[in-house]
Design a protein around this motif. Structure first.
Motif, PDB file in Angstrom:
ATOM      1  N   PHE A  12      -4.824  -6.899   6.619  1.00  0.00           N
ATOM      2  CA  PHE A  12      -5.806  -6.055   5.950  1.00  0.00           C
ATOM      3  C   PHE A  12      -6.424  -5.147   7.009  1.00  0.00           C
ATOM      4  O   PHE A  12      -6.846  -5.627   8.074  1.00  0.00           O
ATOM      5  N   THR A  13      -6.497  -3.864   6.719  1.00  0.00           N
ATOM      6  CA  THR A  13      -7.189  -2.955   7.627  1.00  0.00           C
ATOM      7  C   THR A  13      -8.072  -2.006   6.830  1.00  0.00           C
ATOM      8  O   THR A  13      -7.601  -1.320   5.923  1.00  0.00           O
ATOM      9  N   HIS A  14      -9.346  -2.013   7.162  1.00  0.00           N
ATOM     10  CA  HIS A  14     -10.283  -1.013   6.657  1.00  0.00           C
ATOM     11  C   HIS A  14     -10.360   0.110   7.680  1.00  0.00           C
ATOM     12  O   HIS A  14     -10.570  -0.139   8.877  1.00  0.00           O
ATOM     13  N   GLN A  15     -10.200   1.338   7.205  1.00  0.00           N
ATOM     14  CA  GLN A  15     -10.308   2.511   8.063  1.00  0.00           C
ATOM     15  C   GLN A  15     -11.422   3.384   7.510  1.00  0.00           C
ATOM     16  O   GLN A  15     -11.433   3.725   6.329  1.00  0.00           O
ATOM     17  N   THR A  44     -10.477   4.002   3.593  1.00  0.00           N
ATOM     18  CA  THR A  44      -9.310   3.468   2.894  1.00  0.00           C
ATOM     19  C   THR A  44      -9.114   2.028   3.338  1.00  0.00           C
ATOM     20  O   THR A  44      -9.557   1.618   4.417  1.00  0.00           O
ATOM     21  N   THR A  45      -8.427   1.245   2.494  1.00  0.00           N
ATOM     22  CA  THR A  45      -8.038  -0.116   2.840  1.00  0.00           C
ATOM     23  C   THR A  45      -6.534  -0.246   2.666  1.00  0.00           C
ATOM     24  O   THR A  45      -5.987   0.166   1.638  1.00  0.00           O
ATOM     25  N   THR A  46      -5.874  -0.764   3.669  1.00  0.00           N
ATOM     26  CA  THR A  46      -4.426  -0.949   3.628  1.00  0.00           C
ATOM     27  C   THR A  46      -4.122  -2.432   3.627  1.00  0.00           C
ATOM     28  O   THR A  46      -4.685  -3.196   4.415  1.00  0.00           O
ATOM     29  N   THR A  47      -3.232  -2.843   2.722  1.00  0.00           N
ATOM     30  CA  THR A  47      -2.809  -4.242   2.667  1.00  0.00           C
ATOM     31  C   THR A  47      -1.351  -4.334   3.054  1.00  0.00           C
ATOM     32  O   THR A  47      -0.611  -3.367   3.062  1.00  0.00           O
TER      33      THR A  47
END
Length: 705
Positions: free
Chosen positions: A183-186, A176-179
Motif C-alpha cells: 500500500f502506498t499513499h502519495q 492517490t493510493t496504490t495497492t
C-alpha cells in the motif's frame, strides 16, 4: 578578576529532569524519528522528557508533522504515536517504558495493557552505497509481545497528514493510493513551485507513506478524526479513498494503513512502515538540473520527462520498484545499521561513554542535511560518474554548501565515507574554476537558497576570506591524505595556490573580518583566524609535495614555519600565559579550535608549549556547561556563549585526559539537561545551559573527531 570570569565561577549547575521511563544513553533535546534529508526530517521534541505519545512529531524547524499511531488490544485502543484528538472515540494512552537511541535508530517500548509494543525508527546511514544513502526514506517498525503469558488479539494502525508536503497548511493538496504488493499513499501540493520553499519546507514533489499489503492489511484516506475513529472502533480500516481534495488544514486529510497481527503471545515479526519525500529535479547548480542518485538504479530519465517539463506529480509506477525494494530491504538494513551502530559505539567508547552518546545522537543530524545528486550525459542517460553532494546550512540560514559549515561537519564525513567530502567540495571547486566568482579568496557558499546553487557572480556573498581559504585547503589535503585520491588537488591546484597566496598576505596579521563565528561580529588580528591561515599555508606545502613540486613545497613550508614564532609573539598573553582572542588584548581569550587542523593533518606546525598552555588555561575559565567561545560581548551582556562543535574540537587539543573530558562532560550536560526541545542546537549559553536558536545544523558532525 573580570566580570565574565566572576560570573562563570559562581554560576549554578542545572540538573536534568528524571523521566518515568529509562533513557539510554540519555534523553536528548529532540529525538530523531525520520531524518534523511533537509526535507525528510521528523523529530520528537523532548525538553525535560516527552513520551512518543506526548507530542506531535515536528519538522526540524518546529512545525508539526502529523504522524499518528494506535494499537488495539482485545478491542481496547491505545494511542502510541502523536497526540491525536478523536472526539467520540474512546482510547487510552500507551505507557512508555523505555527509550534508547543509537547512531541510526530511536527505539521506544510502550505498554498497551497486557501487550508491549516496540517501535523502532530507523534512518539508515548507508555510507558505502550511494543508491541507498540517497534514497529519501526512513523506516518505522512495530512489533508486539504479550507481557502476561496469555494470547491477545492485536491490531496496529498508523497515518501521516498532508503537513509533510508543505510549510503552508492553507494550500490545496491531492493524493492517490496504490495497492498491490504494497500500500502506498502519495500526497502532494496541487500547485507546485519548482525549487520553492515555505518556511524551509519544499513546495514540490510528493510525500509517500507505505506498508506491505498483507492479507491482514487495510487502508483508508480521509478526515483525521473519521479515519482514526474507524480504526479505534473497529480495529480495521475501510479500504476507501476520500477524493475531496482540499487544503492541508481543511478537515485535515490523513493517509492511514493498519495491520491485524492476530493472536499475539511471543514477539511478532515487525510491521514495516516507510515514510519519505521525493522531488525531481532535486537540485539546480547554475543552469544544470540534477536528480537524486538513487534514480540511477530504479528509473530512466525518459520516465521522468513529464515531471521535468510539467512538474506534475511523479507517477507512482516509476517509484514502485524503489519503494518495494526499500521495504523488502528492512531486515538487511537493520543488520547493517546494528553493525554500524556497534562500530561507532566501540570507537567512541575509546574516549568515554559520554562521548559515545554525543556521537550517536549527532550522526543522523549531520548526514541528514545533505543529498547526493547526479546529472545526465549527452545521450540523456544517467551520468553516475558526475556526483555532487549538497548540504543545507540548516536554521542559521538556507545557504548551499557553506564552506564553514562543511568544515565543522567534516569529521563525520571522513569517518563514514571520505568520498562524501570530495563530493561536497567538488561543486565549490567547479564553480570557482569557471572564473565567474570575482574575489581572490574562496567563496563562502554555492547559493543563498537551497536547493538553488546559483553562485555569487557579484562577489557579494558573506566574506570570510581567511576562514574559507583555510577551510578549503585543510579539507582538500585531509581528503587526499585519508584516501590517497589526489585527483581533486591535481585538478584544482591553481585555485588552491591562489587561496594560499591570499593567506600568505592576510593570515599572520588578519585584517578586520568575520570568521565562522559571524554572530560575534568582525574583529581585526584574530588569533584563531591566524592559526587557520598558517595551517592552510602549510597544508598547501604538503599538497605541493604530494604533487611532486619540491620547490613550492619548501617555499610554503618555510613561510608557515616562519609565521609560527611571530604568531606566538603577537598572540601570547603576558598575563596568562595563554593565547589571546586578538593581538595585544592581554586579558582576552577564546577557544583556539583551529589548532585542530594542525592535528588533523599531522603537520606538527605549532609547538607543544602552545597546547600545554591552552590545556592549563581553559579550566580556569570553565563554566557549568563548558568554556565560553571567547571574551567578546556583542551577542551577550556577559561572555557566556559557546558552540558545541568548537568545544569538542578544543577537547582534542588538550594534553591531558582530565581537561579533555572537562569539555566532553560539559557538552554532555548541555545535551542531557532537559532545557531544550530543539534538534541539538550547537550555539548555547555555558552558564544557563540554554540553546540560542540554532537547531538541527549539520555542524554536529564535528563531534566525531
Amino acid at each position: 578578576m573580570s566580570l565574565c570570569l566572576r560570573f562563570l565561577l559562581s554560576a549554578p549547575f542545572l540538573l536534568s529532569a528524571v523521566n518515568a521511563w529509562t533513557s539510554t544513553p540519555f534523553n536528548p533535546p529532540s529525538i530523531p524519528l525520520a531524518v534523511r534529508t533537509p526535507y525528510v526530517s521528523a523529530w520528537l521534541p523532548q525538553g525535560s522528557g516527552t513520551a512518543l505519545n506526548g507530542a506531535w512529531p515536528q519538522f526540524w524547524d518546529g512545525a508539526t508533522l502529523g504522524w499518528a499511531g494506535f494499537v488495539n488490544v482485545d478491542g481496547v485502543s491505545y494511542n502510541f504515536l502523536g497526540t491525536p484528538d478523536v472526539p467520540g472515540a474512546t482510547f487510552s494512552l500507551a505507557t512508555q517504558q523505555s527509550f534508547e537511541f543509537t547512531s541510526t535508530q530511536s527505539i521506544f517500548v510502550l505498554s498497551a495493557g497486557p501487550i508491549d509494543i516496540t517501535v523502532n525508527f530507523l534512518s539508515p546511514v548507508e555510507a558505502t552505497d550511494l543508491v541507498k544513502q540517497s534514497t529519501p526514506f526512513a523506516y518505522m517498525a512495530i512489533s508486539a509481545e504479550s507481557t502476561d503469558g496469555n494470547a491477545h488479539t492485536v491490531q496496529i494502525y498508523s497515518d501521516i497528514s498532508a503537513e509533510w508536503v508543505s510549510g503552508d497548511d492553507s494550500l490545496t493538496v491531492n493524493w492517490t493510493t496504490t495497492t498491490g504488493d504494497i500500500f502506498t499513499h502519495q500526497v502532494q501540493l496541487e500547485d507546485q513551485t519548482l525549487f520553492g520553499e515555505v518556511d524551509d519546507h519544499t513546495q514540490y514533489g510528493s510525500a509517500f507513506y507505505s506498508s506491505p499489503n498483507t492479507v491482514s492489511a487495510t487502508y483508508q484516506t480521509g478526515q483525521d478524526i473519521v479515519v482514526r475513529a474507524q480504526f479505534i472502533e473497529h480495529g480495521v480500516l475501510a479500504n476507501t479513498e476520500d477524493t475531496n481534495f482540499r487544503a492541508v488544514s481543511d478537515d485535515w486529510p490523513v493517509f492511514a494503513i493498519s495491520h491485524d497481527l492476530g493472536s499475539v503471545t511471543t514477539a511478532t515479526e515487525p510491521v514495516i512502515y516507510t515514510v519519505g519525500h521525493i522531488r525531481d529535479p532535486a537540485f539546480r547548480i547554475r543552469t544544470q538540473d540534477r536528480s537524486l542518485y538513487f534514480w540511477s538504479e530504479y528509473s530512466s530519465p525518459a520516465e521522468l520527462v513529464s515531471y521535468h517539463v510539467c512538474y506534475t506529480p511523479i507517477p507512482f509506477t516509476n517509484l514502485n520498484p524503489q519503494i518495494s525494494a526499500f521495504i523488502g530491504d528492512y531486515s538487511a538494513a537493520l543488520t547493517r545499521a546494528d553493525a554500524l551502530d556497534a562500530q561507532i559505539e566501540s570507537d567512541a567508547n575509546l574516549i568515554n561513554s559520554e562521548y559515545a552518546g554525543l556521537v550517536a545522537i549527532s550522526l543522523r543530524q549531520a548526514l541528514g542535511a545533505s543529498e547526493i545528486t547526479i546529472s545526465k550525459d549527452s545521450t540523456g542517460g544517467w551520468n553516475t560518474s558526475d556526483i555532487l553532494m549538497f548540504l543545507k546550512e540548516i536554521s542559521s540560514d538556507g545557504n548551499v554548501n557553506t564552506v564553514d559549515v562543511i568544515m565543522p561537519a567534516w569529521p563525520a564525513f571522513l569517518y563514514t565515507n571520505p568520498v562524501f567530502g570530495k563530493y561536497l567540495l567538488e561543486g565549490l571547486f567547479r564553480y570557482q574554476a569557471t572564473g565567474l566568482y570575482p574575489n581572490k579568496w574562496s567563496v563562502h557558499d554555492l547559493g543563498a537558497s537551497y536547493p538553488l546553487a546559483l553562485g555569487h557572480n557579484d562577489g557579494l556573498d558573506e566574506a570570510m576570506p581567511v576562514e574559507e581559504c583555510g577551510n578549503m585547503l585543510i579539507m582538500s589535503l585531509s581528503y587526499a591524505q585519508k584516501t590517497g585520491d589526489f585527483s581533486q588537488i591535481t585538478q584544482y591546484t591553481a585555485l588552491l595556490d591562489q587561496w594560499t597566496q591570499y593567506l600568505i598576505n592576510d593570515s599572520l596579521i588578519p585584517n578586520d573580518q568575520i570568521s565562522t563565528d559571524d554572530f560575534a561580529g568582525a574583529l581585526a588580528n584574530q588569533t584563531n583566524l591566524a592559526i587557520k591561515g598558517i595551517v592552510g599555508i602549510k597544508a598547501m606545502s604538503v599538497i605541493w609535495g604530494i604533487l611532486g613540486n619540491t620547490a613550492q613545497e619548501s617555499n610554503y613550508s618555510s613561510i608557515a614555519a616562519s609565521y609560527v614564532p611571530q604568531f606566538e609573539g603577537f598572540a601570547t598573553s603576558t598575563t596568562g600565559p595563554h593565547l589571546t582572542l586578538d593581538y595585544g588584548d592581554e586579558n582576552s581569550w577564546g577557544l583556539s579550535y583551529n589548532l585542530f587542523g594542525d592535528k588533523l593533518l599531522g603537520l606538527n606546525l605549532f609547538p607543544q608549549s602552545v597546547y600545554d598552555e591552552q590545556t592549563a588555561w581553559y579550566p580556569t575559565v570553565d563554566a557549568a556547561f563548558g568554556v565560553p567561545l571567547d571574551t567578546r560581548q556583542p551577542y551577550s551582556l556577559i561572555c557566556t556563549h559557546s558552540t558545541l562543535d568548537w568545544q569538542i574540537w578544543t577537547s582534542t587539543l588538550m594534553t591531558n585526559n582530565a581537561t579533555r573530558d572537562m569539555f566532553i562532560n560539559a557538552v554532555y550536560k548541555f545535551a542531557s539537561n532537559g532545557t531544550s526541545n530543539a534538534p541539538f542546537g550547537d550555539w548555547y549559553d555555558t552558564v544557563a545551559g540554554l540553546d540560542e536558536g540554532f537547531r538541527a545544523r549539520p555542524v554536529v558532525g564535528g563531534h566525531r573527531t
